[in-house]
Design a protein around this motif. Structure first.
Motif, PDB file in Angstrom:
ATOM      1  N   GLY A 192       0.770  -1.232   0.000  1.00 14.16           N
ATOM      2  CA  GLY A 192       0.000   0.000   0.000  1.00 14.16           C
ATOM      3  C   GLY A 192       0.801   1.282   0.000  1.00 14.16           C
ATOM      4  O   GLY A 192       0.309   2.317   0.455  1.00 14.16           O
ATOM      5  N   ILE A 193       2.039   1.249  -0.521  1.00 12.14           N
ATOM      6  CA  ILE A 193       2.886   2.441  -0.541  1.00 12.14           C
ATOM      7  C   ILE A 193       2.924   2.999  -1.957  1.00 12.14           C
ATOM      8  O   ILE A 193       3.320   2.308  -2.902  1.00 12.14           O
ATOM      9  CB  ILE A 193       4.307   2.117  -0.058  1.00 12.14           C
ATOM     10  N   GLN A 194       2.506   4.247  -2.109  1.00 11.09           N
ATOM     11  CA  GLN A 194       2.429   4.891  -3.416  1.00 11.09           C
ATOM     12  C   GLN A 194       3.823   5.150  -3.992  1.00 11.09           C
ATOM     13  O   GLN A 194       4.819   5.187  -3.271  1.00 11.09           O
ATOM     14  CB  GLN A 194       1.656   6.210  -3.286  1.00 11.09           C
ATOM     15  N   GLY A 195       3.882   5.298  -5.305  1.00  9.70           N
ATOM     16  CA  GLY A 195       5.149   5.600  -5.956  1.00  9.70           C
ATOM     17  C   GLY A 195       6.041   4.373  -6.072  1.00  9.70           C
ATOM     18  O   GLY A 195       5.597   3.322  -6.518  1.00  9.70           O
ATOM     19  N   ASP A 196       7.280   4.504  -5.643  1.00  9.27           N
ATOM     20  CA  ASP A 196       8.232   3.396  -5.778  1.00  9.27           C
ATOM     21  C   ASP A 196       7.957   2.233  -4.834  1.00  9.27           C
ATOM     22  O   ASP A 196       8.578   1.172  -4.957  1.00  9.27           O
ATOM     23  CB  ASP A 196       9.664   3.911  -5.567  1.00  9.27           C
ATOM     24  N   GLY A 197       7.044   2.416  -3.860  1.00  6.95           N
ATOM     25  CA  GLY A 197       6.584   1.310  -3.036  1.00  6.95           C
ATOM     26  C   GLY A 197       7.551   0.859  -1.966  1.00  6.95           C
ATOM     27  O   GLY A 197       8.523   1.546  -1.639  1.00  6.95           O
ATOM     28  N   CYS A 198       7.300  -0.357  -1.449  1.00  6.68           N
ATOM     29  CA  CYS A 198       8.097  -0.879  -0.337  1.00  6.68           C
ATOM     30  C   CYS A 198       9.428  -1.452  -0.801  1.00  6.68           C
ATOM     31  O   CYS A 198      10.376  -1.562  -0.036  1.00  6.68           O
ATOM     32  CB  CYS A 198       7.299  -1.955   0.405  1.00  6.68           C
ATOM     33  N   GLY A 199       9.481  -1.877  -2.061  1.00  4.50           N
ATOM     34  CA  GLY A 199      10.711  -2.453  -2.601  1.00  4.50           C
ATOM     35  C   GLY A 199      10.923  -3.907  -2.236  1.00  4.50           C
ATOM     36  O   GLY A 199      11.940  -4.496  -2.609  1.00  4.50           O
ATOM     37  N   GLU A 200       9.968  -4.521  -1.525  1.00  4.81           N
ATOM     38  CA  GLU A 200      10.157  -5.894  -1.049  1.00  4.81           C
ATOM     39  C   GLU A 200       9.153  -6.888  -1.618  1.00  4.81           C
ATOM     40  O   GLU A 200       9.472  -8.067  -1.759  1.00  4.81           O
ATOM     41  CB  GLU A 200      10.086  -5.922   0.484  1.00  4.81           C
ATOM     42  N   CYS A 201       7.938  -6.430  -1.923  1.00  4.95           N
ATOM     43  CA  CYS A 201       6.914  -7.360  -2.402  1.00  4.95           C
ATOM     44  C   CYS A 201       7.147  -7.681  -3.879  1.00  4.95           C
ATOM     45  O   CYS A 201       7.941  -7.029  -4.569  1.00  4.95           O
ATOM     46  CB  CYS A 201       5.517  -6.784  -2.182  1.00  4.95           C
ATOM     47  N   ALA A 202       6.429  -8.696  -4.373  1.00  5.29           N
ATOM     48  CA  ALA A 202       6.610  -9.128  -5.762  1.00  5.29           C
ATOM     49  C   ALA A 202       6.237  -8.029  -6.750  1.00  5.29           C
ATOM     50  O   ALA A 202       6.902  -7.851  -7.784  1.00  5.29           O
ATOM     51  CB  ALA A 202       5.769 -10.372  -6.025  1.00  5.29           C
ATOM     52  N   ALA A 203       5.182  -7.269  -6.438  1.00  3.70           N
ATOM     53  CA  ALA A 203       4.751  -6.198  -7.341  1.00  3.70           C
ATOM     54  C   ALA A 203       5.828  -5.125  -7.459  1.00  3.70           C
ATOM     55  O   ALA A 203       6.116  -4.635  -8.558  1.00  3.70           O
ATOM     56  CB  ALA A 203       3.439  -5.593  -6.849  1.00  3.70           C
ATOM     57  N   CYS A 204       6.415  -4.757  -6.344  1.00  5.97           N
ATOM     58  CA  CYS A 204       7.479  -3.747  -6.361  1.00  5.97           C
ATOM     59  C   CYS A 204       8.715  -4.256  -7.093  1.00  5.97           C
ATOM     60  O   CYS A 204       9.387  -3.496  -7.796  1.00  5.97           O
ATOM     61  CB  CYS A 204       7.838  -3.338  -4.936  1.00  5.97           C
ATOM     62  N   HIS A 205       9.032  -5.528  -6.906  1.00  9.28           N
ATOM     63  CA  HIS A 205      10.198  -6.105  -7.569  1.00  9.28           C
ATOM     64  C   HIS A 205      10.043  -6.043  -9.088  1.00  9.28           C
ATOM     65  O   HIS A 205      10.969  -5.615  -9.803  1.00  9.28           O
ATOM     66  CB  HIS A 205      10.406  -7.551  -7.125  1.00  9.28           C
TER      67      HIS A 205
END
Length: 232
Positions: A192-205
């Motif tokens: 649920g983090i906008q923009g570049d995100g958490c950097g850890e979940c599959a979607a962010c990767h």
């Protein structure tokens, strides 16, 4: 008057589809689904984006009944969102929401029937995905056929990103002059983090890798995108 309905979550893929649709259709209607998702902030993000990008209309539909039936880490706070490595190591990840695209595409088609739209556009993709069965071309084609039979009307399901990788999806947004919009204003992150995100979940990767691949060789990626699409 060419009209389309975009299944719109406010994430990278659906926003890229919206940006392209606005260049292709005279009217573009967005439909966002409130299914009691873990991060309801995405509904607010979708509303802001559809307004700033000047979609014709934006409807938010209450489908919270899906939450009662579909157990997922995106519908239950007590199920942790897996990181990228966990998603890769197990079979179907806990982020899969059973029946989500079945419901969303069916309801979007009914809405398209109402507003006399010729197409329903969705950002599902079979190239870079987590093995979700309802993101496959075979599924979309089969459901499209069934929906058209049920409505006695030809409403076309369009999947502009189906065979693109994430680098090419970034290139598509950049082609239309909205690379920064996608990077800064969309919400793709499973946490649920906008923009570049958490950097850890599959979607962010997937998102981060695709962006890096695009920025490292824009010319090659854009060239491959143009070969696969009607961009000139």
């Amino acid at each position: 008057m060419k009209r389309a309905v975009v299944v719109f979550s406010g994430g990278q893929d659906s926003t890229t589809c919206l940006i392209q649709a606005l260049k292709t259709y005279d009217e573009v209607h967005c439909v966002t689904f409130d299914y009691g998702q873990r991060h309801r902030f995405e509904i607010e993000v979708a509303q802001k984006l559809s307004h700033s990008l000047e979609a014709t209309a934006h409807k938010v539909l209450d489908v919270t009944l899906l939450n009662e039936l579909a157990v997922s880490s995106l519908t239950r706070d007590n199920i942790p969102v897996p990181d990228y490595q966990e998603s890769e190591s197990s079979g179907l990840p806990s982020t899969f929401v059973p029946g989500r695209n079945i419901l969303f595409l069916t309801l979007a088609a009914i809405y398209a029937y109402q507003v006399q739209a010729e197409a329903v556009i969705t950002g599902v993709c079979e190239t870079d995905f987590s093995g979700y069965p309802d993101c496959r071309d075979e599924f979309v084609t089969a459901l499209n056929h069934a929906v058209n039979l049920g409505l006695a009307k030809d409403i076309r399901f369009e999947t502009p990103l189906m065979w693109l990788n994430k680098a090419q999806t970034w290139a598509l947004a950049d082609f239309y002059g909205h690379l920064d919009t996608i990077r800064q204003e969309t919400l793709t992150c499973y946490n649920g983090i906008q923009g570049d995100g958490c950097g850890e979940c599959a979607a962010c990767h997937l998102r981060s890798k695709g962006l890096n691949d695009y920025l490292s060789d824009k010319e090659t990626v854009l060239s491959s995108l143009k070969k696969m699409t009607k961009l000139i």
